[in-house]
Design a protein around this motif. Structure first.
Motif, PDB file in Angstrom:
ATOM      1  N   LEU A 189     -14.416  24.263 -25.563  1.00  0.00           N
ATOM      2  CA  LEU A 189     -13.253  23.738 -26.459  1.00  0.00           C
ATOM      3  C   LEU A 189     -12.003  24.635 -26.794  1.00  0.00           C
ATOM      4  O   LEU A 189     -11.106  24.556 -26.395  1.00  0.00           O
ATOM      5  N   ALA A 190     -12.547  25.696 -27.725  1.00  0.00           N
ATOM      6  CA  ALA A 190     -11.473  26.759 -28.389  1.00  0.00           C
ATOM      7  C   ALA A 190     -10.969  27.648 -26.869  1.00  0.00           C
ATOM      8  O   ALA A 190     -10.094  27.760 -26.592  1.00  0.00           O
ATOM      9  N   GLY A 191     -12.227  27.718 -25.899  1.00  0.00           N
ATOM     10  CA  GLY A 191     -11.673  28.669 -24.848  1.00  0.00           C
ATOM     11  C   GLY A 191     -10.767  27.709 -23.850  1.00  0.00           C
ATOM     12  O   GLY A 191     -10.022  28.325 -23.112  1.00  0.00           O
ATOM     13  N   GLY A 192     -11.056  26.512 -23.850  1.00  0.00           N
ATOM     14  CA  GLY A 192     -10.143  25.519 -22.998  1.00  0.00           C
ATOM     15  C   GLY A 192      -8.697  25.689 -23.776  1.00  0.00           C
ATOM     16  O   GLY A 192      -7.668  25.727 -22.679  1.00  0.00           O
ATOM     17  N   VAL A 193      -8.515  25.655 -24.926  1.00  0.00           N
ATOM     18  CA  VAL A 193      -7.242  25.644 -25.706  1.00  0.00           C
ATOM     19  C   VAL A 193      -6.473  27.079 -24.950  1.00  0.00           C
ATOM     20  O   VAL A 193      -5.157  26.967 -24.799  1.00  0.00           O
ATOM     21  N   MET A 194      -7.304  28.043 -25.161  1.00  0.00           N
ATOM     22  CA  MET A 194      -6.527  29.343 -24.908  1.00  0.00           C
ATOM     23  C   MET A 194      -6.344  29.403 -23.226  1.00  0.00           C
ATOM     24  O   MET A 194      -5.316  29.765 -22.928  1.00  0.00           O
ATOM     25  N   ARG A 195      -7.317  29.021 -22.529  1.00  0.00           N
ATOM     26  CA  ARG A 195      -6.928  28.753 -21.099  1.00  0.00           C
ATOM     27  C   ARG A 195      -5.684  27.943 -20.496  1.00  0.00           C
ATOM     28  O   ARG A 195      -4.680  28.439 -19.897  1.00  0.00           O
ATOM     29  N   HIS A 196      -5.381  26.964 -21.252  1.00  0.00           N
ATOM     30  CA  HIS A 196      -4.299  26.001 -20.934  1.00  0.00           C
ATOM     31  C   HIS A 196      -2.972  26.010 -21.663  1.00  0.00           C
ATOM     32  O   HIS A 196      -2.209  25.578 -21.467  1.00  0.00           O
ATOM     33  N   ALA A 197      -3.289  26.674 -23.070  1.00  0.00           N
ATOM     34  CA  ALA A 197      -2.140  26.778 -23.895  1.00  0.00           C
ATOM     35  C   ALA A 197      -1.562  27.908 -24.491  1.00  0.00           C
ATOM     36  O   ALA A 197      -0.524  28.116 -24.718  1.00  0.00           O
ATOM     37  N   ALA A 198      -2.527  28.930 -24.481  1.00  0.00           N
ATOM     38  CA  ALA A 198      -2.228  30.294 -25.252  1.00  0.00           C
ATOM     39  C   ALA A 198      -1.337  31.185 -23.934  1.00  0.00           C
ATOM     40  O   ALA A 198      -1.393  30.880 -22.812  1.00  0.00           O
ATOM     41  N   SER A 199      -0.760  32.067 -24.688  1.00  0.00           N
ATOM     42  CA  SER A 199       0.374  32.732 -23.837  1.00  0.00           C
ATOM     43  C   SER A 199      -0.608  34.000 -23.496  1.00  0.00           C
ATOM     44  O   SER A 199      -1.672  34.294 -23.944  1.00  0.00           O
ATOM     45  N   PRO A 200      -0.213  34.914 -22.195  1.00  0.00           N
ATOM     46  CA  PRO A 200      -1.136  35.890 -21.701  1.00  0.00           C
ATOM     47  C   PRO A 200      -1.440  36.964 -22.757  1.00  0.00           C
ATOM     48  O   PRO A 200      -2.375  37.354 -22.847  1.00  0.00           O
ATOM     49  N   GLY A 201      -0.340  37.049 -23.665  1.00  0.00           N
ATOM     50  CA  GLY A 201      -0.730  38.257 -24.820  1.00  0.00           C
ATOM     51  C   GLY A 201      -1.631  37.582 -25.660  1.00  0.00           C
ATOM     52  O   GLY A 201      -2.565  38.500 -26.198  1.00  0.00           O
ATOM     53  N   GLN A 202      -1.583  36.314 -25.967  1.00  0.00           N
ATOM     54  CA  GLN A 202      -2.543  35.841 -26.888  1.00  0.00           C
ATOM     55  C   GLN A 202      -4.030  35.893 -26.246  1.00  0.00           C
ATOM     56  O   GLN A 202      -5.034  36.259 -26.879  1.00  0.00           O
ATOM     57  N   ARG A 203      -4.264  35.446 -24.867  1.00  0.00           N
ATOM     58  CA  ARG A 203      -5.229  35.762 -24.358  1.00  0.00           C
ATOM     59  C   ARG A 203      -5.875  36.811 -24.441  1.00  0.00           C
ATOM     60  O   ARG A 203      -6.977  37.268 -24.581  1.00  0.00           O
ATOM     61  N   ALA A 204      -5.074  37.958 -23.922  1.00  0.00           N
ATOM     62  CA  ALA A 204      -5.351  39.392 -24.084  1.00  0.00           C
ATOM     63  C   ALA A 204      -5.856  39.602 -25.512  1.00  0.00           C
ATOM     64  O   ALA A 204      -6.704  40.511 -25.454  1.00  0.00           O
ATOM     65  N   ALA A 205      -5.303  39.178 -26.435  1.00  0.00           N
ATOM     66  CA  ALA A 205      -5.820  39.636 -27.728  1.00  0.00           C
ATOM     67  C   ALA A 205      -7.183  38.986 -28.205  1.00  0.00           C
ATOM     68  O   ALA A 205      -7.903  39.591 -28.828  1.00  0.00           O
ATOM     69  N   TRP A 206      -7.205  37.756 -27.853  1.00  0.00           N
ATOM     70  CA  TRP A 206      -8.310  37.038 -28.375  1.00  0.00           C
ATOM     71  C   TRP A 206      -9.534  36.679 -27.580  1.00  0.00           C
ATOM     72  O   TRP A 206     -10.697  36.712 -28.144  1.00  0.00           O
ATOM     73  N   LEU A 207      -9.414  36.716 -26.237  1.00  0.00           N
ATOM     74  CA  LEU A 207     -10.520  36.609 -25.300  1.00  0.00           C
ATOM     75  C   LEU A 207     -11.570  37.533 -25.401  1.00  0.00           C
ATOM     76  O   LEU A 207     -12.780  37.589 -25.037  1.00  0.00           O
ATOM     77  N   PRO A 208     -11.191  39.053 -25.242  1.00  0.00           N
ATOM     78  CA  PRO A 208     -12.290  39.854 -25.325  1.00  0.00           C
ATOM     79  C   PRO A 208     -13.434  39.871 -26.299  1.00  0.00           C
ATOM     80  O   PRO A 208     -14.648  39.753 -26.170  1.00  0.00           O
ATOM     81  N   GLY A 209     -12.929  39.403 -27.747  1.00  0.00           N
ATOM     82  CA  GLY A 209     -14.017  38.975 -28.518  1.00  0.00           C
ATOM     83  C   GLY A 209     -14.882  37.723 -28.276  1.00  0.00           C
ATOM     84  O   GLY A 209     -16.083  37.717 -28.709  1.00  0.00           O
ATOM     85  N   LEU A 210     -14.273  36.932 -27.902  1.00  0.00           N
ATOM     86  CA  LEU A 210     -14.993  35.758 -27.436  1.00  0.00           C
ATOM     87  C   LEU A 210     -15.915  35.893 -26.558  1.00  0.00           C
ATOM     88  O   LEU A 210     -17.037  35.353 -26.414  1.00  0.00           O
ATOM     89  N   ILE A 211     -15.329  36.579 -25.250  1.00  0.00           N
ATOM     90  CA  ILE A 211     -16.352  36.639 -24.304  1.00  0.00           C
ATOM     91  C   ILE A 211     -17.431  37.723 -24.476  1.00  0.00           C
ATOM     92  O   ILE A 211     -18.595  37.639 -23.933  1.00  0.00           O
ATOM     93  N   GLY A 212     -17.123  38.684 -25.242  1.00  0.00           N
ATOM     94  CA  GLY A 212     -18.162  39.663 -25.751  1.00  0.00           C
ATOM     95  C   GLY A 212     -19.201  39.132 -26.783  1.00  0.00           C
ATOM     96  O   GLY A 212     -20.172  39.590 -27.096  1.00  0.00           O
ATOM     97  N   GLY A 213     -19.003  38.009 -27.316  1.00  0.00           N
ATOM     98  CA  GLY A 213     -19.698  37.234 -28.428  1.00  0.00           C
ATOM     99  C   GLY A 213     -19.698  37.707 -29.703  1.00  0.00           C
ATOM    100  O   GLY A 213     -20.252  37.300 -30.762  1.00  0.00           O
ATOM    101  N   GLU A 214     -18.685  38.700 -30.140  1.00  0.00           N
ATOM    102  CA  GLU A 214     -18.314  39.122 -31.295  1.00  0.00           C
ATOM    103  C   GLU A 214     -17.474  38.001 -32.169  1.00  0.00           C
ATOM    104  O   GLU A 214     -17.868  38.149 -33.308  1.00  0.00           O
TER     105      GLU A 214
END
Length: 382
Positions: free
Chosen positions: A93-118
């Motif tokens: 759900l949250a990751g899907g919003v990032m993939r479809h709506a977030a900007s590249p800069g937002q994904r670069a800032a937010w995804l590492p913490g999500l993917i790393g489980g932090e």
């Protein structure tokens, strides 16, 4: 059409099933449900280490470049193990919003913490009055300089009580049910004005009621267009339904397996009850319903990546109808053929039935989606 998994997909299937078989039996799940967050932090870290949190994200953003099939593989395995961890809430759900709506800069800032489980995320979209109408948004986002002020309440936010950050939908323009005028905003769960009331759901998962009182956010927290987020929300909801269909198939498969094994071992009148023809017929009906659900889950998986906003919902709704109907038939059969033990808290069959029942209700039950398919002219367009 070739439904065989590729070598990489088969390796993913084997690895996630082996992880769950080794570390996630029913007693482990019971212990995890008593942790403060309602799930196992150790298992969440294990999912991150194995790359499961990275499945749907692009390789250049730290993911593994998987698609709907890879998500289906993970969710079916999670359904078979009755996993409590917030994979649907954070990754789908949250990751899907990032993939479809977030900007590249937002994904670069937010995804590492999500993917790393932090960092765990939750999508706060549903509201009490909305039922299954995704366009019914009453929370408001009022302009405040270059940022916004959020006001209102969100309901049944999946794993919202343990999320570090919330993705909140709010109305920036128009009336409550207008399709336009909806934006998505990233809110720190600990921000001033955010309050959460967490509670367990009937299937052992967690959810929260979220209140937003004069919550101020900056322009960097606006995800995509502040007035045209509904198409992205609808697409994410369709992807979540496809993932839930796969989870339900995993749960139904386990219910059928356990029931057949019980029929082979439980004796009455000196013989296994599986030798009674009427019970064999009941088990066969469960198998047919399971395979129908599996086929429709495949359809939902294939169509969840479809860009056509007309064809995608038609297939997704058709799958949700079959999942709801099959889940009820398989669940009732499993509980009834197990007898009294099937409804005890100590036995897993009843917990599987609770989960597939909740899956039927999430994002619209079978009746809702049957009506939706009818309004669209049927599963196969004329």
């Amino acid at each position: 059409m070739d439904f065989d998994l590729s070598e990489e997909q088969s390796l993913l299937k084997d690895s996630v099933e082996r992880l769950l078989a080794d570390r996630y039996d029913f007693e482990t799940r019971r212990r995890a449900s008593r942790e403060p967050a309602g799930f196992s932090g150790a298992m969440w870290s294990a999912y991150a280490e194995q790359g499961l949190l990275a499945v749907p994200f692009a390789e250049d953003e730290g993911g593994i470049g998987g698609g709907p099939v890879e998500t289906m593989i993970v969710m079916e395995a999670f359904g078979g193990a009755l996993v409590l961890e917030p994979y649907l809430a954070t990754v789908v759900l949250a990751g899907g919003v990032m993939r479809h709506a977030a900007s590249p800069g937002q994904r670069a800032a937010w995804l590492p913490g999500l993917i790393g489980g932090e960092t765990r995320y939750a999508l706060a979209h549903g509201e009490r009055q909305a039922r299954y109408d995704l366009a019914d948004v009453g929370v408001t986002a009022r302009r405040d300089g270059d940022g916004y002020v959020l006001e209102g309440e969100k309901s049944l936010v999946l794993h919202g009580d343990s999320a570090d950050r919330l993705i909140v939908s709010a109305r920036t323009a128009g009336s409550r049910r207008d399709r336009g005028g909806i934006g998505l905003f990233l809110v720190d769960a600990g921000a001033e004005g955010v309050s959460r009331r967490g509670y367990p759901t009937q299937d052992g998962m967690r959810a929260a009621e979220v209140s937003l009182s004069s919550v101020r956010i900056g322009p960097e927290a606006v995800i995509g267009s502040a007035e045209d987020a509904l198409p992205a929300i609808e697409r994410v909801a369709d992807e979540a339904i496809a993932a839930l269909c796969a989870e339900a198939v995993g749960a139904m498969d386990q219910m059928h397996r356990q029931t057949v094994e019980y029929l082979k071992t439980r004796k009455q009148f000196g013989v296994p009850i599986g030798s009674f023809q009427v019970l064999q017929h009941r088990a066969a009906d469960m198998f047919v319903a399971l395979e129908q659900a599996r086929s429709m889950s495949f359809l939902a998986t294939m169509m969840s990546g479809e860009d056509d906003a007309g064809e995608r919902p038609r297939a997704i709704s058709g799958a949700k109808v079959q999942i709801g109907r099959s889940g009820r038939l398989v669940g009732q059969g499993a509980v009834q053929l197990h007898g009294g033990v099937g409804v005890t808290m100590e036995y897993s069959v009843g917990h599987y039935f609770k989960r597939v029942t909740m899956i039927d209700a999430l994002f619209g039950d079978a009746d809702h989606h049957l009506a939706r398919v009818a309004r669209m002219g049927g599963l196969i367009a004329a």
